[in-house]
Scaffold this motif. Structure first.
Motif, mmCIF file in Angstrom:
data_model
loop_
_atom_site.group_PDB
_atom_site.id
_atom_site.type_symbol
_atom_site.label_atom_id
_atom_site.label_comp_id
_atom_site.label_asym_id
_atom_site.label_seq_id
_atom_site.Cartn_x
_atom_site.Cartn_y
_atom_site.Cartn_z
ATOM 1 N N GLY A 179 8.136 -29.634 36.847
ATOM 2 C CA GLY A 179 7.016 -29.336 37.720
ATOM 3 C C GLY A 179 6.124 -28.209 37.245
ATOM 4 N N TRP A 180 6.143 -27.881 35.908
ATOM 5 C CA TRP A 180 5.318 -26.775 35.454
ATOM 6 C C TRP A 180 3.997 -27.230 34.816
ATOM 7 C CZ3 TRP A 180 10.221 -27.184 32.825
ATOM 8 C CH2 TRP A 180 10.167 -27.704 31.540
ATOM 9 N N SER A 181 3.746 -28.530 34.836
ATOM 10 C CA SER A 181 2.475 -29.015 34.295
ATOM 11 C C SER A 181 1.396 -28.976 35.371
ATOM 12 C CB SER A 181 2.624 -30.449 33.780
ATOM 13 O OG SER A 181 1.371 -30.981 33.399
ATOM 14 N N ARG A 182 0.159 -28.784 34.937
ATOM 15 C CA ARG A 182 -0.965 -28.832 35.862
ATOM 16 C C ARG A 182 -1.335 -30.266 36.209
ATOM 17 N NH1 ARG A 182 -5.284 -24.398 33.397
ATOM 18 N NH2 ARG A 182 -3.936 -22.550 33.567
ATOM 19 N N HIS A 183 -0.807 -31.222 35.457
ATOM 20 C CA HIS A 183 -1.152 -32.620 35.666
ATOM 21 C C HIS A 183 -0.078 -33.299 36.512
ATOM 22 C CE1 HIS A 183 -4.236 -32.116 32.597
ATOM 23 N NE2 HIS A 183 -3.309 -31.541 31.842
ATOM 24 N N GLU A 184 -0.518 -34.179 37.378
ATOM 25 C CA GLU A 184 0.425 -34.870 38.265
ATOM 26 C C GLU A 184 1.395 -35.721 37.454
ATOM 27 O OE1 GLU A 184 0.352 -37.990 42.059
ATOM 28 O OE2 GLU A 184 -1.469 -36.940 41.430
ATOM 29 N N VAL A 185 0.870 -36.383 36.435
ATOM 30 C CA VAL A 185 1.717 -37.187 35.546
ATOM 31 C C VAL A 185 1.452 -36.720 34.112
ATOM 32 C CG1 VAL A 185 2.340 -39.496 34.777
ATOM 33 C CG2 VAL A 185 1.548 -39.153 37.124
ATOM 34 N N PRO A 186 2.248 -35.768 33.601
ATOM 35 C CA PRO A 186 2.037 -35.268 32.242
ATOM 36 C C PRO A 186 2.235 -36.395 31.213
ATOM 37 C CG PRO A 186 3.554 -33.856 33.468
ATOM 38 C CD PRO A 186 3.370 -35.099 34.273
ATOM 39 N N LEU A 187 1.325 -36.463 30.261
ATOM 40 C CA LEU A 187 1.396 -37.475 29.215
ATOM 41 C C LEU A 187 1.542 -36.805 27.855
ATOM 42 C CD1 LEU A 187 -1.503 -39.833 30.369
ATOM 43 C CD2 LEU A 187 0.964 -40.185 30.695
ATOM 44 N N PRO A 188 2.219 -37.457 26.923
ATOM 45 C CA PRO A 188 2.293 -36.907 25.568
ATOM 46 C C PRO A 188 0.969 -37.097 24.842
ATOM 47 C CG PRO A 188 3.380 -39.040 25.636
ATOM 48 C CD PRO A 188 2.985 -38.716 27.058
ATOM 49 N N LEU A 189 0.674 -36.203 23.909
ATOM 50 C CA LEU A 189 -0.529 -36.369 23.091
ATOM 51 C C LEU A 189 -0.444 -37.674 22.314
ATOM 52 C CD1 LEU A 189 -3.182 -35.190 21.951
ATOM 53 C CD2 LEU A 189 -1.785 -34.086 20.172
ATOM 54 N N TYR A 190 0.732 -37.959 21.787
ATOM 55 C CA TYR A 190 1.026 -39.248 21.162
ATOM 56 C C TYR A 190 2.533 -39.442 21.173
ATOM 57 C CZ TYR A 190 1.549 -36.248 16.981
ATOM 58 O OH TYR A 190 1.899 -35.263 16.101
ATOM 59 N N THR A 191 2.977 -40.623 20.834
ATOM 60 C CA THR A 191 4.390 -40.972 20.928
ATOM 61 C C THR A 191 5.023 -41.122 19.548
ATOM 62 O OG1 THR A 191 4.010 -43.354 20.894
ATOM 63 C CG2 THR A 191 3.874 -42.241 23.045
ATOM 64 N N ALA A 192 6.327 -41.269 19.534
ATOM 65 C CA ALA A 192 7.046 -41.520 18.283
ATOM 66 C C ALA A 192 6.608 -42.846 17.668
ATOM 67 C CB ALA A 192 8.552 -41.510 18.536
ATOM 68 N N ASP A 193 6.325 -43.832 18.493
ATOM 69 C CA ASP A 193 5.838 -45.116 17.972
ATOM 70 C C ASP A 193 4.474 -44.956 17.295
ATOM 71 O OD1 ASP A 193 8.074 -46.486 18.761
ATOM 72 O OD2 ASP A 193 7.191 -47.258 20.624
ATOM 73 N N ASP A 194 3.615 -44.105 17.862
ATOM 74 C CA ASP A 194 2.331 -43.831 17.227
ATOM 75 C C ASP A 194 2.546 -43.219 15.838
ATOM 76 O OD1 ASP A 194 0.845 -44.675 19.471
ATOM 77 O OD2 ASP A 194 0.937 -42.673 20.375
#
Length: 468
Positions: free
Chosen positions: A126-141
Motif C-alpha cells: 500500500g505504499w504506491s500512489r497508484h491504485e494498481v501499481p504496474l511494472p515499467l516492463y515485464t520479464a517477458d518484455d
C-alpha cells in the motif's frame, strides 16, 4: 566512406541528447540522417524520483521509427530501457559486443522480474500512489528485447546499410564494454560509453580512441580524481571485515552484479590467501551475479581478460551461493559472522534491500560501499551519513557501521578521461560532455577547454545539434 573527415553528404546529420544529459543516468543518443535513425544506448533513469519518472514518459520519437540500436555496455543506465522500447514498437537489431549481449540479457531479465515484483510489493504494502501499481516492463518484455541482439567484434566495422557503419573498440570498463564510432552521412561520431581506468583489475586495458569529427564523452567522475592507494590494497575493506567479525557482526557489500561482484570476490580471495582477513563464509546473494560470473569465466571471453589473473576470478574456501529466496532470507539471521555480496550496488533494488532492512539497525554489522553512489539512491544516503533510510515504505535506523572502499571503481577519473581524449589521432570539432552530474560535466568541459584546447559543450536534455 573511410576517413573521419570525409566530405559531408547533402542531408544533414543531427544528434539528439534524449537522455544522459545533465544526469549520470539514462544514456540515450539519437543520430538521424536522411530519414534513418540510430539510437546509441537505451538507458534506464535511476536515482532521484524526478529522474525515475522520465522512464514512464513516452519516448521522444516513435520506437517503430528507429532503425537500429547500438549498446556500449550492459549496465542498466545504458541498456535498461530497451524492453520498453521493443514493447512499444521497435523491431530493428540491437548491436553489441558478445560480452555485452550475454550480460545485458541477464541484466534485462532480472530488471523485468524486479519491476514486476516491486509493483506487486507496492500493491500489497500500500505504499504506491497508484491504485494498481504496474511494472515499467515485464520479464517477458526483456526476453523479447534480448532476441534482437546482434553480436559485433571489437575493431571490425559493421555495415548497417544506408551508408552507416559502426566500429566498437575496447572501453575497459566491464566485460564487453565498448566505445562506439559511428560513420554516417559523411561525418563521424565517437561515443565513449563508460570508460575504464588506465588499468583494470580483471580486464585488458582500454584501447586508444579512433579519430572522429565529433566526440561524446562520459563524465561520471568528471570533477574528481581517484585517491592513490596507501599501503595494502583494499585495506579499508579488510580492516572493516576484521572489526566486524571481532564484534560478532556480518558485512554486507552492495555490489553491482556485473563486474563489481567479480572484483569484490577477487579482492576477498587475495585477502584470505594473504591472511589479512579471517576465514568466514562468503555468500553471493544475487542470481544475476552468479550468472554474470559464469559469463566472465567462459572460454569465449578469455581474450578480454588479463593474462596474469586466475580466470576463475574467485577461489574462496567458504564461498557459498544463495540461489533461492529462502536461502537469501536466511542470511538476515546468520548463525555466525559472514560476508554477504548482493545486488544492487546502490541499494536501489534486488535482494540487497531486504538485507539492508535487517542489518542496518544492528551496530555489530557493517555495510561496505564499493563504488559510485548516485544522488537519490540509498547508497548515496548511507555514504552521506543518513541517520535513517526509507525501505519498503518504512524508515529504518542506520546503526551499522558504513564504510566506503574507493579502490573498486572502474570508472575513469577526470585525468584518465582527459588522457583518453588526448590520445585522439586528430583534433575533433566538438566534444560533448554527457553522463555526469551537472557539476561534474561542467568541470570536465572546463578542463577539456583549458588543457586540450578543444571546443567542449555540456548539452541540455532533448537538445539537438547538427553535425558535419
Amino acid at each position: 566512406m573511410t576517413g573521419s573527415h570525409g566530405p559531408a553528404s547533402g542531408d544533414p546529420v543531427s544528434l539528439g541528447f534524449l537522455g544522459g544529459a545533465a544526469s549520470v543516468t539514462g544514456s540515450r543518443f539519437l543520430l538521424t540522417h536522411a530519414g534513418r535513425r540510430l539510437l546509441v544506448d537505451c538507458g534506464l533513469y535511476q536515482g532521484e524520483r524526478e529522474l525515475r519518472r522520465r522512464n514512464w514518459e513516452p519516448f521522444p520519437v516513435p520506437p517503430a521509427a528507429i532503425d537500429d540500436v547500438v549498446l556500449t555496455h550492459c549496465h542498466l543506465d545504458h541498456c535498461g530501457y530497451l524492453p520498453a522500447l521493443v514493447r512499444d514498437g521497435f523491431t530493428g537489431p540491437v548491436w553489441a559486443t558478445e560480452g555485452t549481449a550475454a550480460l545485458a540479457e541477464i541484466v534485462l531479465k532480472d530488471s523485468g522480474y524486479l519491476n514486476e515484483r516491486d509493483a506487486e510489493q507496492a500493491r500489497e504494502g500500500g505504499w504506491s500512489r497508484h491504485e494498481v501499481p504496474l511494472p515499467l516492463y515485464t520479464a517477458d518484455d526483456a526476453v523479447r528485447a534480448a532476441r534482437a541482439f546482434r553480436a559485433v567484434a571489437f575493431d571490425h566495422p559493421v555495415d548497417l546499410g544506408g551508408g552507416t557503419r559502426v566500429t566498437a573498440s575496447r572501453a575497459g570498463h566491464v566485460l564487453g564494454s565498448a566505445s562506439v564510432l559511428v560513420e554516417i552521412g559523411g561525418t563521424s561520431v565517437l561515443f565513449s560509453g563508460d570508460l575504464g581506468r588506465t588499468a583494470h583489475p580483471v580486464l585488458r586495458p582500454r584501447a586508444d580512441p579512433p579519430a572522429a569529427r565529433t566526440v561524446v564523452v562520459e563524465s561520471t567522475y568528471g570533477d574528481r580524481e581517484h585517491p592513490e592507494p596507501i599501503g595494502l590494497p583494499h585495506e579499508v575493506f579488510a580492516a572493516a571485515i576484521r572489526r566486524t567479525v571481532k564484534r560478532g557482526g556480518s558485512v554486507l557489500v552492495p555490489a553491482f552484479a556485473v563486474d563489481r561482484t567479480e572484483l569484490v570476490l577477487q579482492a576477498l580471495s587475495e585477502m584470505v590467501a594473504a591472511g589479512r582477513i579471517p576465514h568466514v563464509p562468503v555468500y553471493v546473494d544475487s542470481p544475476m551475479a552468479l550468472a554474470a560470473l559464469e559469463i566472465y569465466r567462459r572460454e569465449s571471453q578469455r581474450d578480454e581478460l588479463r593474462t596474469d589473473i586466475d580466470p576463475q576470478l574467485a577461489r574462496l574456501p567458504l564461498l557459498r551461493a544463495a540461489r533461492t529466496p529462502d536461502e537469501s532470507k536466511a542470511l538476515n539471521n546468520p548463525a555466525m559472522p559472514c560476508i554477504i555480496i548482493s545486488a544492487s550496488g546502490m541499494g536501489t533494488g534486488g535482494r540487497v534491500v531486504h538485507h539492508l532492512r535487517h542489518m542496518l539497525p544492528d551496530p555489530r554489522n557493517t555495510v561496505v560501499l564499493t563504488g559510485y553512489q548516485a544522488v537519490g539512491t540509498r547508497g548515496r544516503a548511507l555514504a552521506d551519513g543518513a541517520a535513517e533510510v526509507k525501505i519498503h515504505g518504512r524508515y529504518v535506523p542506520v546503526e551499522a557501521e558504513i564504510v566506503r572502499d574507493e579502490e573498486f571503481s572502474v570508472h575513469a577519473d577526470a585525468s584518465e578521461i582527459l588522457d583518453w581524449l588526448r590520445a585522439l589521432p586528430e583534433r575533433p570539432e566538438v566534444v560533448y560532455v554527457v553522463h555526469g552530474e551537472e557539476a561534474a560535466s561542467r568541470a570536465l568541459a572546463a578542463r577539456i577547454r583549458a588543457e586540450l584546447g578543444y571546443t567542449a559543450v555540456v548539452p541540455t536534455l532533448d537538445e539537438r545539434v547538427r553535425l558535419g
